[in-house]
Write a protein that holds these residues in place. Structure first.
Motif, PDB file in Angstrom:
ATOM      1  N   THR A  19       0.833  -1.198   0.000  1.00  0.00           N
ATOM      2  CA  THR A  19       0.000   0.000   0.000  1.00  0.00           C
ATOM      3  C   THR A  19       0.863   1.242   0.000  1.00  0.00           C
ATOM      4  O   THR A  19       1.757   1.401   0.846  1.00  0.00           O
ATOM      5  N   ILE A  20       0.595   2.124  -0.972  1.00  0.00           N
ATOM      6  CA  ILE A  20       1.293   3.406  -1.088  1.00  0.00           C
ATOM      7  C   ILE A  20       0.242   4.500  -1.132  1.00  0.00           C
ATOM      8  O   ILE A  20      -0.621   4.510  -2.027  1.00  0.00           O
ATOM      9  N   ALA A  21       0.293   5.419  -0.170  1.00  0.00           N
ATOM     10  CA  ALA A  21      -0.634   6.549  -0.117  1.00  0.00           C
ATOM     11  C   ALA A  21      -2.083   6.086  -0.270  1.00  0.00           C
ATOM     12  O   ALA A  21      -2.844   6.595  -1.092  1.00  0.00           O
ATOM     13  N   ASN A  22      -2.469   5.075   0.512  1.00  0.00           N
ATOM     14  CA  ASN A  22      -3.843   4.557   0.555  1.00  0.00           C
ATOM     15  C   ASN A  22      -4.274   3.823  -0.706  1.00  0.00           C
ATOM     16  O   ASN A  22      -5.459   3.515  -0.864  1.00  0.00           O
ATOM     17  N   SER A  23      -3.343   3.546  -1.614  1.00  0.00           N
ATOM     18  CA  SER A  23      -3.651   2.750  -2.798  1.00  0.00           C
ATOM     19  C   SER A  23      -2.940   1.408  -2.675  1.00  0.00           C
ATOM     20  O   SER A  23      -1.718   1.367  -2.503  1.00  0.00           O
ATOM     21  N   SER A  24      -3.681   0.331  -2.772  1.00  0.00           N
ATOM     22  CA  SER A  24      -3.126  -0.998  -2.522  1.00  0.00           C
ATOM     23  C   SER A  24      -2.856  -1.736  -3.828  1.00  0.00           C
ATOM     24  O   SER A  24      -3.750  -1.894  -4.670  1.00  0.00           O
ATOM     25  N   VAL A  25      -1.627  -2.210  -3.978  1.00  0.00           N
ATOM     26  CA  VAL A  25      -1.220  -3.034  -5.111  1.00  0.00           C
ATOM     27  C   VAL A  25      -1.300  -4.480  -4.650  1.00  0.00           C
ATOM     28  O   VAL A  25      -0.591  -4.896  -3.732  1.00  0.00           O
ATOM     29  N   LEU A  26      -2.165  -5.254  -5.277  1.00  0.00           N
ATOM     30  CA  LEU A  26      -2.410  -6.617  -4.823  1.00  0.00           C
ATOM     31  C   LEU A  26      -1.382  -7.591  -5.385  1.00  0.00           C
ATOM     32  O   LEU A  26      -0.889  -7.424  -6.503  1.00  0.00           O
ATOM     33  N   ASN A  27      -1.062  -8.592  -4.580  1.00  0.00           N
ATOM     34  CA  ASN A  27      -0.205  -9.702  -5.008  1.00  0.00           C
ATOM     35  C   ASN A  27       1.114  -9.212  -5.613  1.00  0.00           C
ATOM     36  O   ASN A  27       1.583  -9.726  -6.632  1.00  0.00           O
ATOM     37  N   GLN A  28       1.719  -8.223  -4.963  1.00  0.00           N
ATOM     38  CA  GLN A  28       2.967  -7.654  -5.463  1.00  0.00           C
ATOM     39  C   GLN A  28       4.167  -8.481  -4.992  1.00  0.00           C
ATOM     40  O   GLN A  28       4.298  -8.783  -3.803  1.00  0.00           O
ATOM     41  N   ALA A  29       5.038  -8.823  -5.925  1.00  0.00           N
ATOM     42  CA  ALA A  29       6.265  -9.540  -5.574  1.00  0.00           C
ATOM     43  C   ALA A  29       7.285  -8.564  -5.012  1.00  0.00           C
ATOM     44  O   ALA A  29       7.502  -7.485  -5.566  1.00  0.00           O
ATOM     45  N   PHE A  30       7.894  -8.948  -3.905  1.00  0.00           N
ATOM     46  CA  PHE A  30       8.982  -8.160  -3.312  1.00  0.00           C
ATOM     47  C   PHE A  30       9.862  -9.122  -2.534  1.00  0.00           C
ATOM     48  O   PHE A  30       9.480 -10.270  -2.260  1.00  0.00           O
ATOM     49  N   ALA A  31      11.042  -8.671  -2.200  1.00  0.00           N
ATOM     50  CA  ALA A  31      11.976  -9.528  -1.464  1.00  0.00           C
ATOM     51  C   ALA A  31      11.978  -9.156   0.007  1.00  0.00           C
ATOM     52  O   ALA A  31      12.042  -7.977   0.357  1.00  0.00           O
ATOM     53  N   HIS A  32      11.865 -10.188   0.852  1.00  0.00           N
ATOM     54  CA  HIS A  32      12.128  -9.932   2.271  1.00  0.00           C
ATOM     55  C   HIS A  32      13.558 -10.400   2.522  1.00  0.00           C
ATOM     56  O   HIS A  32      13.913 -11.566   2.337  1.00  0.00           O
ATOM     57  N   ALA A  33      14.387  -9.429   2.900  1.00  0.00           N
ATOM     58  CA  ALA A  33      15.838  -9.613   2.927  1.00  0.00           C
ATOM     59  C   ALA A  33      16.300 -10.255   4.225  1.00  0.00           C
ATOM     60  O   ALA A  33      15.949  -9.800   5.314  1.00  0.00           O
ATOM     61  N   LYS A  34      17.089 -11.287   4.076  1.00  0.00           N
ATOM     62  CA  LYS A  34      17.638 -11.978   5.236  1.00  0.00           C
ATOM     63  C   LYS A  34      19.076 -11.575   5.527  1.00  0.00           C
ATOM     64  O   LYS A  34      19.597 -11.860   6.602  1.00  0.00           O
ATOM     65  N   ASN A  35      19.716 -10.919   4.576  1.00  0.00           N
ATOM     66  CA  ASN A  35      21.102 -10.500   4.758  1.00  0.00           C
ATOM     67  C   ASN A  35      21.292  -9.156   4.075  1.00  0.00           C
ATOM     68  O   ASN A  35      21.102  -9.036   2.866  1.00  0.00           O
ATOM     69  N   ILE A  36      21.667  -8.142   4.843  1.00  0.00           N
ATOM     70  CA  ILE A  36      21.827  -6.787   4.333  1.00  0.00           C
ATOM     71  C   ILE A  36      23.192  -6.257   4.751  1.00  0.00           C
ATOM     72  O   ILE A  36      23.603  -6.418   5.901  1.00  0.00           O
ATOM     73  N   SER A  37      23.893  -5.616   3.820  1.00  0.00           N
ATOM     74  CA  SER A  37      25.198  -5.039   4.140  1.00  0.00           C
ATOM     75  C   SER A  37      25.302  -3.659   3.513  1.00  0.00           C
ATOM     76  O   SER A  37      24.967  -3.467   2.346  1.00  0.00           O
ATOM     77  N   GLY A  38      25.771  -2.698   4.313  1.00  0.00           N
ATOM     78  CA  GLY A  38      25.996  -1.348   3.804  1.00  0.00           C
ATOM     79  C   GLY A  38      24.876  -0.372   4.072  1.00  0.00           C
ATOM     80  O   GLY A  38      24.914   0.759   3.593  1.00  0.00           O
ATOM     81  N   PHE A  39      23.876  -0.781   4.855  1.00  0.00           N
ATOM     82  CA  PHE A  39      22.729   0.089   5.105  1.00  0.00           C
ATOM     83  C   PHE A  39      22.554   0.424   6.589  1.00  0.00           C
ATOM     84  O   PHE A  39      21.518   0.947   6.983  1.00  0.00           O
ATOM     85  N   SER A  40      23.550   0.129   7.396  1.00  0.00           N
ATOM     86  CA  SER A  40      23.392   0.305   8.846  1.00  0.00           C
ATOM     87  C   SER A  40      23.202   1.764   9.238  1.00  0.00           C
ATOM     88  O   SER A  40      22.539   2.068  10.235  1.00  0.00           O
ATOM     89  N   LEU A  41      23.767   2.691   8.466  1.00  0.00           N
ATOM     90  CA  LEU A  41      23.659   4.110   8.808  1.00  0.00           C
ATOM     91  C   LEU A  41      22.475   4.793   8.139  1.00  0.00           C
ATOM     92  O   LEU A  41      22.190   5.957   8.422  1.00  0.00           O
ATOM     93  N   SER A  42      21.793   4.097   7.255  1.00  0.00           N
ATOM     94  CA  SER A  42      20.667   4.708   6.555  1.00  0.00           C
ATOM     95  C   SER A  42      19.432   4.712   7.446  1.00  0.00           C
ATOM     96  O   SER A  42      19.209   3.797   8.236  1.00  0.00           O
ATOM     97  N   THR A  43      18.621   5.753   7.309  1.00  0.00           N
ATOM     98  CA  THR A  43      17.406   5.851   8.113  1.00  0.00           C
ATOM     99  C   THR A  43      16.231   5.118   7.468  1.00  0.00           C
ATOM    100  O   THR A  43      15.186   4.986   8.090  1.00  0.00           O
ATOM    101  N   PHE A  44      16.376   4.666   6.232  1.00  0.00           N
ATOM    102  CA  PHE A  44      15.286   3.943   5.591  1.00  0.00           C
ATOM    103  C   PHE A  44      15.442   2.443   5.809  1.00  0.00           C
ATOM    104  O   PHE A  44      16.530   1.927   6.058  1.00  0.00           O
TER     105      PHE A  44
END
Length: 411
Positions: free
Chosen positions: A126-151
């Motif tokens: 859901t983006i700005a109250n609009s829902s995209v159904l059955n959207q493929a995305f990755a749920h990340a199990k290993n992340i490197s280089g983003f520890s200082l990012s606020t997102f």
């Protein structure tokens, strides 16, 4: 925060050509008469990146997202991501009753060396109250280089050919599911870090109140990144490059170009390479503002100009200020091996940008915030020497008055 974050295509699919997704669709008649757009408010993070909020799953879980035109896939941290995902929101597929198994593996490496590994899942986004159904995305199990990012994660807005495992990007699903009436999106970045909202991303349209004058359109030459031919870059009538390839990349902070061309540009400005940061410094204490030339980008036979206060980064080191240029030299290549320029956020915060999938074009226009200038310490750009000069004159004048008074009363 890294200065640039561009997808490393060496770990992407072997597909070079863009397999165009049919934008008409069998049910295209349902768009007739619609003018739907999705407006996403953005937050300015100290002019390093602009972020917004999305939610995933049912019930919804909120994530802070970097909207990135330099990559394609959407990813967020997984509940299974531990040490490298501290202080970030995490997706739990078992907590969402709209999640669907996908199983495709996800791996992306960015140009600054950061990387993400995980597994694709399908769920409602859901983006700005609009829902995209059955959207493929990755749920990340290993992340490197983003520890200082606020997102928390990244939502890619490049062409499908940069994606992994053949997943349909979220923007294309917005169009296919009838959430937007036109296959375009546009960005407004406000360079004032104290403004709220700090910008706007519109899916399906353009906000004519956020730019001045007309829009310049140029064709995308390779539908992977938003890549186009830039006529030239020049400063002080010196041509830095001509007929050079460039991309618009909202996931990159600075303006990045081939090392030799960036070195030539910084030399013309008066920049000196700093080994520690990989950037170029300039003397902003004794040099006057008028001594710094403009830098001009010619695109589609139109000139897009950055002045000195638009292309300098001013950083405080203890009690001293250090001035860097935003022009960073790195030899980055597109997925056909050509060296490219990356026009990142310091460019896009001065020029409104439009991305048209159906016409394969990018558009640029002068932002309404083009003339905003960062507040600079009064001691910079020759003001310190002028201040000392006037202090000297004042002290001399006081001394003369004292001497005159002494002469009057003692002689």
């Amino acid at each position: 925060m890294s200065c640039y974050r561009m997808t490393d295509t060496s770990v992407q699919n072997d597909r070079i050509e863009h397999e165009t997704i049919n934008l008409t669709y069998k049910s295209s008649l349902r768009f007739r008469g619609k003018t739907n757009v999705i407006r996403e408010s953005l937050f300015n993070q100290a002019n390093y990146y602009w972020i917004g909020l999305i939610s995933i799953g049912t019930p919804e879980k909120t994530f802070i997202i970097n909207f990135d035109t330099g990559s394609t896939d959407l990813w967020v941290p997984s509940i299974q991501c531990l040490s490298t995902c501290e202080n970030k929101a995490k997706y739990d597929l078992y907590s969402s009753y709209t999640s669907r198994a996908n199983g495709a593996t996800f791996r992306i490496k960015y140009g600054d060396g950061s990387y993400v590994n995980g597994i694709f899942i399908n769920d409602t986004v859901t983006i700005a109250n609009s829902s995209v159904l059955n959207q493929a995305f990755a749920h990340a199990k290993n992340i490197s280089g983003f520890s200082l990012s606020t997102f928390d994660g990244v939502l890619g807005l490049a062409y499908p050919s940069l994606g992994t495992s053949g997943q349909i990007p979220i923007f294309y699903n917005m169009w296919q599911q009838g959430l937007i009436s036109n296959p375009i999106f546009s960005f407004y970045f406000n360079p004032n870090p104290n403004s709220y909202p700090g910008g706007e991303l519109i899916f399906g349209g353009v906000d004519s109140t956020k730019y001045l004058g007309s829009i310049t359109y140029v064709d995308v030459i390779i539908p992977a990144y938003w890549e186009f031919m830039m006529d030239s870059v020049q400063t002080n009538d010196k041509i830095i490059c001509s007929n050079c390839r460039a991309i618009l990349d909202t996931g990159t902070t600075l303006i990045v170009g081939p090392s030799n061309q960036i070195a030539l540009l910084n030399y013309a400005i008066g920049g000196i390479y700093d080994q520690e940061t990989g950037l170029y410094t300039v003397d902003c204490y004794t040099r006057l503002l008028s001594d710094f030339p403009d830098v001009e980008f010619s695109i589609g036979n139109m000139t897009f100009t950055l002045s000195v206060l638009q292309y300098l980064l001013i950083s405080k080191d203890n009690d001293n200020f250090v001035c860097y240029t935003i022009f960073q030299g790195i030899n980055l290549r597109d997925n056909r091996g050509y060296l490219i320029w990356i026009l990142g956020d310091y460019f896009l915060s001065r020029f409104y940008s439009i991305y048209n999938v159906k016409r394969n074009q990018i558009g640029l226009a002068k932002s309404i915030s083009y003339n905003y200038l960062q507040i600079n310490p009064k001691s910079l750009f020759g003001n310190s020497s002028n201040k000392n000069y006037f202090q000297y004159i004042l002290q001399l004048f006081i001394l003369i008055i004292i001497l005159v008074i002494r002469n009057i009363f003692f002689f």
